[in-house]
Design an enzyme around this catalytic site. Structure first.
Site, PDB file in Angstrom:
ATOM      1  N   GLU A  56      10.241   5.008   3.096  1.00 25.68           N
ATOM      2  CA  GLU A  56       9.250   4.256   3.925  1.00 25.68           C
ATOM      3  C   GLU A  56       9.454   2.471   4.011  1.00 25.68           C
ATOM      4  OE1 GLU A  56       5.720   5.258   4.009  1.00 25.68           O
ATOM      5  OE2 GLU A  56       5.907   6.944   4.252  1.00 25.68           O
TER       6      GLU A  56
ATOM      7  N   GLU B 151      -1.396   5.768  -4.585  1.00 22.66           N
ATOM      8  CA  GLU B 151      -2.647   6.218  -4.899  1.00 22.66           C
ATOM      9  C   GLU B 151      -3.011   7.264  -4.725  1.00 22.66           C
ATOM     10  OE1 GLU B 151      -5.232   3.250  -2.573  1.00 22.66           O
ATOM     11  OE2 GLU B 151      -3.960   1.905  -2.546  1.00 22.66           O
TER      12      GLU B 151
ATOM     13  N   ASP C 214     -15.422  26.826 -38.560  1.00 26.04           N
ATOM     14  CA  ASP C 214     -14.911  26.871 -37.117  1.00 26.04           C
ATOM     15  C   ASP C 214     -14.778  25.895 -36.817  1.00 26.04           C
ATOM     16  OD1 ASP C 214     -13.590  29.141 -38.071  1.00 26.04           O
ATOM     17  OD2 ASP C 214     -14.382  30.903 -36.624  1.00 26.04           O
TER      18      ASP C 214
ATOM     19  N   ASP D 275     -14.273  31.914 -33.074  1.00 29.61           N
ATOM     20  CA  ASP D 275     -16.191  31.910 -32.948  1.00 29.61           C
ATOM     21  C   ASP D 275     -17.419  30.720 -34.442  1.00 29.61           C
ATOM     22  OD1 ASP D 275     -15.286  33.613 -35.468  1.00 29.61           O
ATOM     23  OD2 ASP D 275     -15.093  35.247 -33.961  1.00 29.61           O
TER      24      ASP D 275
ATOM     25  N   VAL E  76       0.703  -0.907   0.247  1.00 26.06           N
ATOM     26  CA  VAL E  76       0.500  -0.201   0.154  1.00 26.06           C
ATOM     27  C   VAL E  76       0.124   1.265   0.056  1.00 26.06           C
ATOM     28  CG1 VAL E  76      -1.970   1.090   1.520  1.00 26.06           C
ATOM     29  CG2 VAL E  76      -2.032  -1.432   0.973  1.00 26.06           C
ATOM     30  N   ALA E  77       1.840   1.040   0.606  1.00 20.59           N
ATOM     31  CA  ALA E  77       2.539   2.062   0.938  1.00 20.59           C
ATOM     32  C   ALA E  77       3.233   2.627  -0.397  1.00 20.59           C
ATOM     33  CB  ALA E  77       3.988   2.233   2.162  1.00 20.59           C
TER      34      ALA E  77
ATOM     35  N   ASP F  32      -7.229  34.368 -33.855  1.00 21.69           N
ATOM     36  CA  ASP F  32      -8.082  35.047 -34.549  1.00 21.69           C
ATOM     37  C   ASP F  32      -7.526  36.687 -34.505  1.00 21.69           C
ATOM     38  OD1 ASP F  32      -9.500  33.193 -36.229  1.00 21.69           O
ATOM     39  OD2 ASP F  32     -10.986  33.330 -33.934  1.00 21.69           O
TER      40      ASP F  32
ATOM     41  N   ASP G 127       1.991  11.775   4.284  1.00 19.05           N
ATOM     42  CA  ASP G 127       2.238  12.164   3.430  1.00 19.05           C
ATOM     43  C   ASP G 127       0.955  12.491   2.535  1.00 19.05           C
ATOM     44  OD1 ASP G 127       4.380  10.396   3.765  1.00 19.05           O
ATOM     45  OD2 ASP G 127       4.093   8.541   3.054  1.00 19.05           O
TER      46      ASP G 127
END
Length: 847
Positions: free
Chosen positions: A593, A128, A528, A524, A123-124, A170, A622
């Site tokens: 870690e 995630e 376009d 615009d 997990v560390a 433009d 963290d």
């Protein structure tokens, strides 16, 4: 944002643990290729799609890419250190069992304890928080861009603009104010001046060539030409070809202001006509519209056919030669070169005379002269008709063709100034300094486009770059576009495209993309939309843009201002830099870690942390600072860098060196703190010598610190109850106290590392507390730390920390806190020294 994060080492093992330990073990020991599994990493969670593989293959689907694919969405990012981290986690169980690593509390057998540690470390190891941070960074950026008049329709558009290398824009209303005012006219062979202020028709008039208006903006009686029949005839026809209206409206302050409603190109004509007393509301009842032929992008003109319901009489004070008293009159206005070529006669000396090649050449000279003054020139013409030359159900193009086939009468030219927007020149200079090229694509005449481009620094003011401006007819000689090689060579050097059609925009952006550039394209109109869709990021106009253009775009400029695009580029770069800082921080602390636990197992030290302590670090210490790094304010020099190449990975080699170096520094600092703490509380380093729990009597003596640094006192088994109590405490609580010191040191070190990670080169004391999100994250992490340390029950029974006495333990003492401070400062010093080393020769892209 990132389509794939390939992290060698195992799946979301912590989640899989709920489905059985054997399945976790299988995942950790599989030896298949990394992509054998199919894992989806969504912003909220990590879920298995199907099967397990050796690698933690986290594939972010298109939804994680925040609605649309930006450059970062197309790349596969491989994290090089993770094969090592993965092998650490993969073999940790076997190594731990092999060396006899024990649960210091004796609650679990070695093999089960090591599986729990392995799962927690997995997990560390998985970042995630990456999709969460990316999503927060982009969504926060979108919210901040609203304040800068930019509305993001697709969240990835901010990041894509950060990689933008070319802005195709433009001119009218984007680079300029879009508030055109007529300043010069040419009619019946004569030139005229037009005075005035804004859209107010009550100030100003029309005067002779080179006449100077007074302070009241009026011309002297000798110079005034408001009653000139030629002028009135041209403006009457021009006004009947306009759909724009002019009226007074209250502004936000409650003051009445003259405001045009409609096409900005028609506003100068409407205002100029009103200055000499010609109003559409007075003409239209007598000359209602029979047919309206809208502007044709291919023919660069529009037409309105009026019917004479004025008793066969022409409008007042117009030349008879114009024949505006005909039953029907087609009024046509548009680009000078297209209108002039469609004309067979011209108004001169009160009569219609044939227009020959010499006359056309003189008219083109006038157009060039006016265009060279950065004026936008429209040509006005008409054609009297006895009957309509087309059927009501004919196509629009067929109607226009029928009007043109009989030849038009040239009436004159209207030249308007459209001032550049305030700040646009500085914005273009900023973009150029940031290696972002600005390309102007306009429907204006080439000379007009060149003059305006020189004024706003797209071209050099001295005219030396005028060759880098071309008429779009050069893109399609013979109505066929150049082949890809020639087209790419042309678009690679040209910065101004004049007389452009909507389809030209599409070909230009395709050519630039073939050359590997990330392009933004503004637009615009309805036509376009294909170019906006094709561009890496389509930018539509909020004020003048059509709903079709807005729907095809990625972002909308609510003020139609080019400066807002450059601000979005800066924000995109800031977000991208924040994500790099987040990745560097989170990877370095996770690497440290994992490595610390691995070293404890291999060396034989008591394992430094409990699984819940590791989860506390991941989720509390963290993640919040990492999210804060994702919204880090932009570095002052962020617009001094080149745009990120499209294929460049998020994590560069120099970043991996930074991640590994900082991870090693933190490992050394915290491991040293832990070892010294073991010496202070246990008098030994190896777990087999400490003898916790039931085996404490197997240890014959214990040497610990005596309320001072490295001042020892030894306890032995005797009949003395005090000695026995100290021996028992040494065995049963020493590891926990050493863990507590190392845990406090690591939390402090990671919090300091978060501040240090705000820049790859600047020292930590520069604008340390500028990021308020970071300040809140660190305060929250510190508050959570002290809650975990001092709340009874939570501290000792849940998280297994012992900062104060508990059931015979006297806590970590004052020197434990000092050791934690020293350990954290050692980590900070090492990280800052590495940053100092990097600052001497910062890699490209390092901020």
């Amino acid at each position: 944002m990132i389509r794939a994060l390939l992290i060698a080492g195992g799946a979301s093992a912590f989640q899989q643990a709920t489905n059985g330990i054997s399945k976790v073990s299988t995942a950790l020991h599989a030896r298949q290729p990394i992509m054998a599994g199919n894992w989806k990493l969504n912003p909220s969670s990590v879920q298995e799609a199907d099967g397990l593989a050796k690698g933690m293959a986290a594939l972010l689907d298109s939804s994680t890419c925040a609605v649309s694919d930006g450059p970062m969405c197309t790349e596969v990012v491989v994290f090089p250190p993770f094969p090592f981290i993965a092998s650490v986690v993969d073999d940790l169980e076997n190594v731990g069992v092999g060396v006899g690593a024990q649960d210091p509390d004796g609650a679990s057998p070695s093999w089960l304890y090591m599986i729990l540690i392995s799962v927690t470390l997995t997990v560390a190891a998985i970042p995630e928080g990456l999709p969460l941070t990316v999503t927060i960074s982009l969504s926060t950026g979108c919210a901040e861009m609203v304040k800068e008049h930019v509305l993001m329709r697709k969240i990835a558009a901010v990041e894509t603009l950060g990689s933008c290398a070319i802005i195709c824009t433009d001119k009218t209303g984007t680079l300029t104010e879009g508030k055109m005012r007529c300043v010069k006219m040419h009619c019946a062979g004569a030139d005229y001046e037009v005075s005035g202020k804004g859209f107010d028709p009550t100030h100003g008039s029309i005067g002779a060539k080179d006449a100077v208006a007074g302070d009241d903006l009026a011309f002297s009686p000798d110079d005034d030409r408001k009653d000139d029949p030629n002028v009135r005839g041209m403006l009457t026809s021009a006004l009947l070809c306009c759909s724009t209206t002019l009226a007074q409206e209250e502004d936000d302050a409650g003051e009445l202001k003259w405001t045009p409603k409609g096409n900005s190109s028609e506003a100068p004509i409407v205002v100029a006509a009103a200055k000499i007393g010609i109003w559409a509301k007075e003409l239209e009842p007598a000359f209602p519209r029979a047919t309206e032929i809208p502007f044709s992008s291919s023919r660069k003109m529009m037409a309105i056919v009026t019917k004479n319901e004025n008793g066969g009489q022409p409008p007042a004070n117009v030349p008879d030669a114009c024949k505006l008293d005909a039953p029907f009159v087609a009024h046509v206005k548009g680009a000078p070169n297209y209108i002039i070529e469609a004309c067979t006669t011209m108004l001169k000396d009160g009569a219609m005379v044939p227009i020959d090649a010499a006359a056309k050449a003189k008219l083109y000279e006038v157009v060039d002269e006016l265009s060279g003054q950065a004026l936008r020139v429209l040509a006005i013409s008409c054609r009297p008709l006895d009957t309509l030359p087309y059927a009501d159900d004919d196509e629009v193009e067929d109607k226009l063709t029928a009007v043109l086939d009989g030849g038009l009468q040239f009436l004159g030219l209207v030249a308007s100034i459209d001032p550049e927007r305030q700040g646009v020149k500085d914005a273009i200079d900023t973009a150029s300094h940031a290696s972002v090229r600005t390309v102007m694509i306009t429907g204006d005449y080439l000379k007009t486009a060149q003059a305006i481009a020189r004024n706003i620094s797209i071209l050099n003011p001295d005219g030396s770059q005028d060759k880098d401006a071309v008429d779009c007819n050069d893109l399609r000689p013979g109505d066929e576009y150049l082949d890809e090689t020639d087209m790419d060579a042309l678009t690679g050097r040209v910065n101004v495209f004049a007389r452009a059609k909507p389809e030209d925009k599409l070909e230009i952006v395709k050519s630039l993309q073939r050359q590997g550039w990330v392009c933004a394209m503004t637009g615009d109109g309805v036509n376009d939309a294909p170019a906006l869709k094709e561009a890496d990021i389509g930018v539509s106009m909020g004020l003048e843009g059509t709903e079709v253009a807005k729907g095809a775009s990625d972002m909308i400029l609510t003020d139609d201002n080019f400066c807002s695009i450059v601000k979005a580029v800066r924000k995109g770069r800031a977000i991208y830099a924040g994500i790099q800082k987040f990745v560097s921080f989170i990877m370095s602390v996770h690497f440290a870690e994992v490595l610390q636990i691995f070293l404890c197992v291999v060396i034989g030290l008591p394992i430094m942390r409990e699984p819940l302590q590791i989860l506390f670090l991941v989720l509390v210490t963290d993640l919040p600072p990492a999210i804060a790094l994702g919204v880090e304010p932009a570095e002052p020099n962020i617009m001094d860098k080149k745009p990120r190449p499209k294929e460049q990975p998020v994590v560069m080699p120099w970043m991996w060196r930074c991640i590994i170096a900082n991870g090693l520094v933190m490992t050394v600092g915290i491991m040293s703190t832990y070892v010294v703490a073991l010496d202070a509380y246990a008098g030994a380093f190896m777990q087999e010598r400490i003898k916790p729990k039931a085996n404490w009597r197997d240890r014959n003596k214990c040497r610990v610190w005596r309320n001072n640094f490295f001042s020892y006192k030894t306890y032995k088994h005797t009949d003395n109850d005090e000695n026995d109590d100290k021996m028992k405490e040494c065995a049963n609580f020493s590891i926990r106290k050493a863990r507590t010191v190392a845990f406090i040191a690591l939390v402090w070190a990671e919090n300091l590392r978060a501040y240090s990670a705000r820049s790859f080169t600047r020292p930590i004391w520069v604008n340390t507390f500028q990021n308020m999100a970071m300040n809140k994250a660190i305060l929250g992490a510190q508050a959570a730390l002290y809650i975990a340390l001092f709340v009874p029950g939570l501290s000792t029974q849940v998280i297994a920390l012992y900062p104060i006495g508990f059931k015979g333990s006297d806590g970590i003492e004052w020197y434990g806190w000092v050791l934690a401070i020293i350990g954290a400062l050692v980590c900070l010093t090492g990280c800052e020294l590495y940053k100092f080393y990097v600052s001497f020769n910062p890699p490209e892209g390092c901020v």
